[in-house]
Each structure stands twice: as C-alpha cells, then as structure tokens.
Design a protein around this motif. Structure first.
Motif, PDB file in Angstrom:
ATOM      1  N   ASN A  33     -47.527 -25.921 -24.235  1.00  0.00           N
ATOM      2  CA  ASN A  33     -48.259 -26.686 -23.056  1.00  0.00           C
ATOM      3  C   ASN A  33     -47.807 -28.080 -23.064  1.00  0.00           C
ATOM      4  OD1 ASN A  33     -48.838 -24.514 -21.403  1.00  0.00           O
ATOM      5  ND2 ASN A  33     -50.217 -23.900 -21.536  1.00  0.00           N
ATOM      6  N   GLN A  34     -48.224 -28.495 -24.416  1.00  0.00           N
ATOM      7  CA  GLN A  34     -47.930 -30.456 -24.457  1.00  0.00           C
ATOM      8  C   GLN A  34     -46.793 -30.562 -25.184  1.00  0.00           C
ATOM      9  OE1 GLN A  34     -51.326 -31.178 -27.070  1.00  0.00           O
ATOM     10  NE2 GLN A  34     -52.575 -30.409 -25.482  1.00  0.00           N
ATOM     11  N   THR A  35     -46.161 -29.593 -26.138  1.00  0.00           N
ATOM     12  CA  THR A  35     -44.793 -30.164 -27.135  1.00  0.00           C
ATOM     13  C   THR A  35     -43.649 -28.951 -26.515  1.00  0.00           C
ATOM     14  OG1 THR A  35     -45.300 -28.135 -28.452  1.00  0.00           O
ATOM     15  CG2 THR A  35     -46.266 -29.821 -28.914  1.00  0.00           C
ATOM     16  N   TYR A  36     -43.689 -28.450 -25.370  1.00  0.00           N
ATOM     17  CA  TYR A  36     -42.811 -27.649 -24.863  1.00  0.00           C
ATOM     18  C   TYR A  36     -42.233 -26.392 -25.778  1.00  0.00           C
ATOM     19  CZ  TYR A  36     -44.657 -30.915 -20.957  1.00  0.00           C
ATOM     20  OH  TYR A  36     -44.931 -31.164 -19.991  1.00  0.00           O
ATOM     21  N   GLN A  37     -42.898 -26.318 -26.698  1.00  0.00           N
ATOM     22  CA  GLN A  37     -41.808 -25.814 -27.707  1.00  0.00           C
ATOM     23  C   GLN A  37     -42.120 -24.266 -28.115  1.00  0.00           C
ATOM     24  OE1 GLN A  37     -43.109 -27.858 -31.591  1.00  0.00           O
ATOM     25  NE2 GLN A  37     -40.990 -29.258 -31.327  1.00  0.00           N
ATOM     26  N   VAL A  38     -41.597 -23.058 -26.754  1.00  0.00           N
ATOM     27  CA  VAL A  38     -42.971 -22.067 -26.341  1.00  0.00           C
ATOM     28  C   VAL A  38     -42.181 -21.386 -27.174  1.00  0.00           C
ATOM     29  CG1 VAL A  38     -42.064 -20.772 -23.969  1.00  0.00           C
ATOM     30  CG2 VAL A  38     -42.345 -22.835 -23.770  1.00  0.00           C
ATOM     31  N   ILE A  39     -40.368 -20.844 -27.803  1.00  0.00           N
ATOM     32  CA  ILE A  39     -40.604 -19.819 -28.749  1.00  0.00           C
ATOM     33  C   ILE A  39     -40.993 -20.277 -30.137  1.00  0.00           C
ATOM     34  CG2 ILE A  39     -38.813 -18.823 -29.981  1.00  0.00           C
ATOM     35  CD1 ILE A  39     -38.161 -17.987 -26.769  1.00  0.00           C
ATOM     36  N   PRO A  40     -41.071 -21.284 -30.949  1.00  0.00           N
ATOM     37  CA  PRO A  40     -41.338 -21.556 -32.080  1.00  0.00           C
ATOM     38  C   PRO A  40     -42.879 -21.503 -31.489  1.00  0.00           C
ATOM     39  CG  PRO A  40     -40.919 -24.002 -30.831  1.00  0.00           C
ATOM     40  CD  PRO A  40     -40.237 -22.770 -30.213  1.00  0.00           C
TER      41      PRO A  40
END
Length: 325
Positions: free
Chosen positions: A260-267
């Motif tokens: 939610n902070q980095t927007y790197q959902v998949i990894p």
C-alpha cells in the motif's frame, strides 16, 4: 540309444560364436524391466509443460524477483509470519482440545450432551468463517460490558467488551470456535473407526471408561485422525489470512501494508505466497512422519520413507537380488 547319444552330442557341442553360453542351474534368470512407453511419453510431456511454465515465471519481469528478495526477510514480514504460525498453533491446540470434548459428548449416552454437541457442530459448520469473525469483532454491539458476579445478583467487577476483545483475541476466539466444530467430527470419526471389540475387551479387564478411551481407543484412532488433522492444520494456516480483514498483523496483512506504500502488489504477494509454501512444506513433512509413527503395527504397511523409496527402484532391486544370490 541312438537318440540319447544324439542328445548328449548336442548338449556337448561347442557354443556358437556370440551366444550367451549355457546357463548354470544356480544362476538366476536375467530380469528385464518392463518397457513403459506410454508412461515415459506422459512424463516427457508433463516435464515440457512444467519447464515452459517455469521459464515464463522466471523470465517475466512483472514478478520483480529482485523486489521479492528485498522484502522476503524484512522485519515486518517476519513478524507477520511469526504471528501467523502462532495463531495457527494456538487455534489447532484449542480447537482439538474442545473438539475432543465435543466428540465425547456426541458419543455419550446422555441425550442432553449429545443434542448440545450436535447443535454446536451444526451451527458453526453452517456459518461462513468470515461471518463468524465479523460477528465476534462486533460483539460489543450486543454485550457492551461483561461482568462476573452472582446470577441475578450483585456483580463483582465489569469490563467493557471493546477493551477486552482486541483484533488478535477476536481472531483467536473466532478461529478456535470454527475449528472446534470440524475437530469434533474428526475425533468422533477416528473413535468410531476403532473395532468395538477393543472396548469390550477393555471392559472385560475391568478398565474404566475414561482409561479405556485414553489408553486403548485414542491411540488406535490416531491412525485415522492424523491425516485429516494434518489437512486441517494446513487449511488453518492458510485460513488465518482471512483475519487480515480485522487488521490483525498476520503475514498477508503485513505484506499489504508494504505494497500500500510502495504500490508493488505482485512482488509482495509473491513474498507471502513463498512463505506460505515454505511453512506448508514443513507441516506436510511433519505430518508424513507422524502418520508413519501411528501406522506402526497396523494391518496395512506404512508408506516407505523417501530415502527408502529411492533405494527401492527397479534397477537397484534387481542388483540387490543378484548380490544376495
């Protein structure tokens, strides 16, 4: 006489060039493994499909494997993993303790105990787990305060439900009550799988009902209970991810906080997935050896250990036969 001399002449004749020669009487016949063409083709096709999937996953840049390695052992993820494992252990222990009590009640001769046990199992197996968790999370709307005292008399002390039931305790209560219903049926099925003659023999020896249950019935019932209990354990481990809706900082919720902070959902989802796979693999290995432990002395042969299975391949079996000969 001519015929017998002719036979002896043929038997004493020298071997033709390239022939294997006469076989001795004490020599074992050559064992040739069966050629399984269909099995080999199916294996090749399956390995090809697996290799294609593996290459696509490894070479797909959207997975961002560098980011997965970066967050795989961070403190937030490890804290969430620890809470998930702790929650799973507590729920399974409490669930099977209460489930054993319900199973004994269900098998009791007391109609009241049987009815109450059957009703509990019916209610909690008929309600979705998410509904149960949300219900316990909002229990303060029904009972704002809880107190201890004399029924219909003075209360010694009271406490607000909001202050008493936090998200983690609510998750423990909801998951435990849910698993208790299923554990009761697992234990009851295991007890019923024991031959009634065992109980009759224990009664003939003068053993009490409680001692018969502890020393004779339950050890034999474990053969049927352990496989299902292992599946429940793995299901509970994965089912704890649902407590993220209560803002409990388990493994899934911890990864959600990060992406939610980095927007790197998949990894980050891959981080959670790999940890779930790792813990499930350890639990499955433990279940395998526990099953072998309780299968000792049973009528059926327990499955061989992995290292024994490798030694029992056809080629090595044939080699051991020739060595013994």
């Amino acid at each position: 006489m001519a015929t017998s001399s002719h036979v002896s002449t043929l038997s004493d004749a020298p071997d033709a060039p390239g022939s294997p020669g006469p076989r001795r009487e004490d020599e074992l016949p050559r064992i040739v493994p069966r050629r399984r063409l269909g099995r080999r083709l199916a294996a090749c096709a399956a390995l090809l499909a697996f290799a294609m999937v593996l290459v696509s996953v490894v070479r797909n840049k959207a997975f961002q494997w560098g980011v997965v390695g970066q967050y795989f052992t961070t403190a937030t993820v490890l804290d969430g993993l620890l809470l998930t494992v702790w929650l799973t252990a507590v729920v399974m222990v409490l669930g099977f303790l209460l489930g054993t009590v319900l199973a004994v009640m269900r098998l009791s001769d007391n109609p009241v105990l049987r009815t109450l046990s059957r009703g509990y199992v019916w209610i909690f197996r008929s309600t979705p787990l998410l509904v149960q968790l949300l219900f316990w999370f909002n229990i303060g709307a029904l009972y704002p305060t809880l107190g201890l005292g004399i029924p219909y008399g003075p209360e010694f002390f009271t406490v607000k439900t909001v202050n008493l039931l936090g998200p983690t305790l609510t998750a423990v209560i909801g998951l435990t009550l849910h698993e208790t219903a299923y554990a009761a049926e697992v234990v009851r099925g295991g007890i019923l799988s024991v031959d009634p003659g065992q109980v009759e023999a224990a009664q003939a020896l003068g053993l009490s009902r409680g001692r018969t249950l502890r020393r004779i019935v339950v050890p034999q019932a474990m053969t049927s209970i352990v496989p299902t209990a292992g599946n429940m354990l793995i299901g509970t481990l994965k089912g704890t991810s649902i407590v993220s809706v209560l803002a409990v900082h388990d493994l899934l919720y911890s990864t959600q906080l990060i992406y939610n902070q980095t927007y790197q959902v998949i990894p980050l989802l891959m981080v959670a997935t790999l940890w779930y796979i790792a813990v499930t693999t350890l639990l499955s290995t433990g279940q395998y050896y526990i099953e072998r432990h309780y299968a000792r002395g049973a009528s059926r042969t327990p499955p061989p250990a992995p290292w024994r299975r490798r030694l029992s391949r056809p080629g090595r079996r044939i080699q051991r036969i020739h060595e013994r000969a």
